[in-house]
Design a protein around this motif. Structure first.
Motif, PDB file in Angstrom:
ATOM      1  N   VAL A 390       3.291  -7.835  -1.766  1.00  0.00           N
ATOM      2  CA  VAL A 390       2.778  -8.971  -1.429  1.00  0.00           C
ATOM      3  C   VAL A 390       2.578  -9.477  -0.131  1.00  0.00           C
ATOM      4  O   VAL A 390       3.227  -9.367   0.751  1.00  0.00           O
ATOM      5  CB  VAL A 390       3.871 -10.083  -2.023  1.00  0.00           C
ATOM      6  N   PHE A 391       1.053  -9.804  -0.062  1.00  0.00           N
ATOM      7  CA  PHE A 391       0.629 -10.322   1.336  1.00  0.00           C
ATOM      8  C   PHE A 391       0.772 -11.626   1.480  1.00  0.00           C
ATOM      9  O   PHE A 391       0.084 -12.416   0.283  1.00  0.00           O
ATOM     10  CB  PHE A 391      -0.643  -9.749   1.726  1.00  0.00           C
ATOM     11  N   ALA A 392       1.212 -12.384   2.419  1.00  0.00           N
ATOM     12  CA  ALA A 392       1.124 -13.818   2.496  1.00  0.00           C
ATOM     13  C   ALA A 392       0.726 -14.292   3.916  1.00  0.00           C
ATOM     14  O   ALA A 392       1.421 -13.803   4.916  1.00  0.00           O
ATOM     15  CB  ALA A 392       2.431 -14.465   1.919  1.00  0.00           C
ATOM     16  N   THR A 411       2.639 -11.978   6.896  1.00  0.00           N
ATOM     17  CA  THR A 411       3.873 -11.520   6.397  1.00  0.00           C
ATOM     18  C   THR A 411       3.551 -10.746   5.172  1.00  0.00           C
ATOM     19  O   THR A 411       2.506 -10.833   4.347  1.00  0.00           O
ATOM     20  CB  THR A 411       4.752 -12.840   5.913  1.00  0.00           C
ATOM     21  N   VAL A 412       4.417  -9.770   5.120  1.00  0.00           N
ATOM     22  CA  VAL A 412       4.327  -9.108   3.754  1.00  0.00           C
ATOM     23  C   VAL A 412       5.808  -8.780   3.063  1.00  0.00           C
ATOM     24  O   VAL A 412       6.786  -8.611   3.707  1.00  0.00           O
ATOM     25  CB  VAL A 412       3.750  -7.473   4.137  1.00  0.00           C
ATOM     26  N   LEU A 423       4.450  -8.018   9.535  1.00  0.00           N
ATOM     27  CA  LEU A 423       3.902  -6.714   9.029  1.00  0.00           C
ATOM     28  C   LEU A 423       4.807  -5.506   9.721  1.00  0.00           C
ATOM     29  O   LEU A 423       5.032  -4.403   8.965  1.00  0.00           O
ATOM     30  CB  LEU A 423       2.504  -6.421   9.487  1.00  0.00           C
ATOM     31  N   ASN A 424       4.878  -5.389  11.232  1.00  0.00           N
ATOM     32  CA  ASN A 424       5.589  -4.290  11.679  1.00  0.00           C
ATOM     33  C   ASN A 424       6.913  -4.022  11.503  1.00  0.00           C
ATOM     34  O   ASN A 424       7.674  -3.234  12.003  1.00  0.00           O
ATOM     35  CB  ASN A 424       5.174  -4.382  13.313  1.00  0.00           C
ATOM     36  N   GLU A 431       2.916   2.676   4.233  1.00  0.00           N
ATOM     37  CA  GLU A 431       2.630   1.238   4.034  1.00  0.00           C
ATOM     38  C   GLU A 431       1.984   0.233   4.899  1.00  0.00           C
ATOM     39  O   GLU A 431       1.115  -0.415   4.729  1.00  0.00           O
ATOM     40  CB  GLU A 431       3.859   0.549   3.605  1.00  0.00           C
ATOM     41  N   LEU A 432       2.466   0.365   6.070  1.00  0.00           N
ATOM     42  CA  LEU A 432       1.838  -0.513   7.371  1.00  0.00           C
ATOM     43  C   LEU A 432       0.250  -0.007   7.329  1.00  0.00           C
ATOM     44  O   LEU A 432      -0.631  -0.905   7.564  1.00  0.00           O
ATOM     45  CB  LEU A 432       2.393  -0.132   8.642  1.00  0.00           C
ATOM     46  N   SER A 433       0.113   1.314   7.309  1.00  0.00           N
ATOM     47  CA  SER A 433      -1.404   1.742   7.514  1.00  0.00           C
ATOM     48  C   SER A 433      -2.215   0.818   6.501  1.00  0.00           C
ATOM     49  O   SER A 433      -3.475   0.394   6.644  1.00  0.00           O
ATOM     50  CB  SER A 433      -1.618   3.268   7.424  1.00  0.00           C
TER      51      SER A 433
END
Length: 549
Positions: A390-392, A411-412, A423-424, A431-433
């Motif tokens: 989920v990306f928000a 945020t994720v 993110l980091n 996943e980050l990539s």
């Protein structure tokens, strides 16, 4: 677009000339071959702060030159103009690092500071990687990215204008309040001083006139008695009467003196005339010196009053009238100040309401843009095998400022129900990539001529996911320029231009080289990436399939 990169005596590179092209440029090679050195060298010429020991061992200095093509209207032109440097369609950056650590930079053969290089870097190159702290992982830039995605520049400009108007209105209120406070503190003095000056009513030049008149009267007082006594003597027995008697006696006997008295008689006649003139002049002088002692006292009293006020107010006597006008103006400002302050406070209230309305409208537009961005990123995550993530875009109240009062952060959450975060801090390397790539694909339309560099952004992924990464990098490169350092054969196969980085030992010295990989060579290079050191026919067949796909 980055057109050329020339490296001399940097780390394990003795001489390297690279000519990059538009589209997707891929750099491959074994781990430790020197791919990161290329990025270190590029970062060096762009003024990035990095490692200090860049000069190749045994060399006196290292040098990197980067050549960029600038399209009309490219933001780099504005940076050059602000730095007082000429614009051109070609931008040449050159930076030298001596073995003792001294650095010298040139922009189009003109000396430049590291600050200018970094200013150009911000608009020329965008670096993304798993340790990205200059691009998408930096929360300070998330609001700008969201505004660019939502095409909110017009509304943002309106908020900036409202912020400036509010600041100007607030400054006017503060200035008036401070001025009124200062004037009120001396109101009693001002009213007393103006009353005192108005009562005296001094005029410019009056002090000099009074001083001259006073000195004249003082001098007349001292000498008028002597002049009066002299005048009395001129008209007494030794004066005109005595001379008249002598003249009559001489004229009575002159006809018997056979001309001996003619000359004396003529002289006496002249003396009588001169004496009359003298008497008239002395009489006029006495008239002019005649004064009333009360006039002297009045002149002295006014003169001393003018000089006393001048000392009291620390101004010249001739400036007292102007000083009185200035004090009256300050009193007038005090009397009118409350009305002005009320008007300015009303204007400030209106400016604050206008800013609140503009900021609220921008905030609402941001929330709508955030929803659209979230949907867009989520659509990109599914092909990248992150359909459960989920990306928000998190928008929270922030400090009011020229760009509104919203704090924005991407945020994720990697799995449904899992807590979300930056993110980091939440995503693993692979996943980050993929998060970064999905986000960048969605934000592609907001770029402005930058060369995008992805440093092993495909690390930790493979198979269909790596293929999806490669296709999205290819999509990003359409109409622009992307450089990718990769270990993934699926990504390398999508490149329009391919370089292989290799490391060799010659004469006990380790050197890194970069060579372009042609069509046939690409099969073997991608096969090597698939199979390792031993390239099999099956690996070559798989490589051809990737290239054909």
């Amino acid at each position: 677009m980055l057109r050329a990169l020339e490296i001399r005596d940097m780390l394990i590179i003795d001489r390297l000339d690279l000519a990059f092209q538009p589209g997707l440029n891929v750099l491959t090679g074994e781990t430790g071959a020197g791919k990161s050195i290329l990025l270190d060298s590029l970062g060096f010429v762009l003024g990035w702060r990095g490692r200090a020991d860049l000069v190749r061992q045994g060399a006196d200095q290292g040098e990197v030159t980067a050549v960029f093509d600038l399209a009309p209207g490219h933001p780099a032109r504005a940076v050059l103009a602000e730095a007082g440097m000429p614009e051109a369609d070609e931008l040449i950056l050159r930076r030298i690092n001596t073995s003792d650590g001294r650095k010298t930079a040139f922009v189009n053969d003109r000396r430049a500071s590291g600050e200018v290089l970094r200013g150009l870097s911000d608009v020329l190159v965008e670096l993304h990687g798993q340790q990205d702290d200059r691009g998408l992982l930096n929360p300070r830039g998330h609001r700008d990215m969201l505004d660019a995605f939502g095409a909110l520049e017009v509304q943002r400009s309106g908020v900036r204008a409202a912020w400036r108007a509010m600041g100007a209105a607030r400054a006017a209120v503060v200035a008036t309040e401070e001025a009124l406070e200062k004037v009120r503190a001396e109101e009693d003095f001002l009213r007393h001083a103006v009353k005192e000056l108005d009562k005296l009513a001094p005029e410019p030049g009056e002090e000099a006139v009074l001083d001259t008149r006073r000195r004249a009267m003082q001098g007349a007082e001292r000498i008028r008695g002597d002049i009066a006594r002299a005048f009395e003597l001129m008209g007494g027995e030794a004066g005109e009467a005595a001379l008249g008697d002598a003249l009559r006696w001489l004229e009575g006997v002159s006809d018997k003196a056979e001309g001996l008295l003619d000359e004396p008689i003529a002289a006496l006649n002249r003396a009588m005339i001169e004496l009359g003139d003298a008497q008239s002049g002395v009489e006029r002088a006495l008239d002019q010196m005649r004064f009333d002692t009360s006039e002297l006292e009045a002149a002295e009293e006014r003169l001393f009053a003018i000089r006393g006020l001048a000392r009291k107010h620390a101004v010249a006597p001739d400036d007292l009238a102007a000083h009185a006008d200035a004090l009256r103006a300050r009193l007038a400002a005090l009397d009118a100040g409350d009305a002005d302050l009320g008007r300015q406070r009303a204007e400030l209230k209106a400016a604050e309401a206008a800013y609140d309305a503009a900021a609220e409208a921008l905030g609402q537009a941001r929330r709508q843009a955030a929803q659209a961005l979230d949907r867009s990123v989520m659509a990109e995550l599914a092909p990248l095998k992150m359909e459960r993530a989920v990306f928000a875009t998190d928008i929270t109240p922030g400090e009011p400022g020229p760009d509104g009062r919203d704090a924005v952060q991407f945020t994720v959450a990697t799995n449904p129900g899992a807590p979300s975060g930056p993110l980091n801090k939440i995503a693993s390397g692979g996943e980050l990539s993929r998060f970064l790539l999905a986000l960048k694909v969605c934000l592609t339309g907001t770029d402005s001529g930058r060369t995008m560099i992805f440093d092993e952004i495909d690390r930790g992924v493979g198979g269909a996911t790596a293929d999806a990464v490669g296709r999205r990098l290819e999509q990003l490169a359409a109409g622009g320029q992307v450089l990718v350092v990769t270990h993934s054969p699926q990504v390398a196969a999508r490149g329009a231009h391919h370089w292989r980085v290799a490391k060799d030992v010659k004469g006990g010295v380790t050197l890194s080289s970069v060579v372009p990989v042609a069509a046939a060579g690409r099969v073997d290079e991608i096969a090597r990436m698939l199979a390792g050191d031993t390239i099999t026919d099956a690996a070559r067949a798989a490589a051809r399939a990737l290239l054909d796909g």
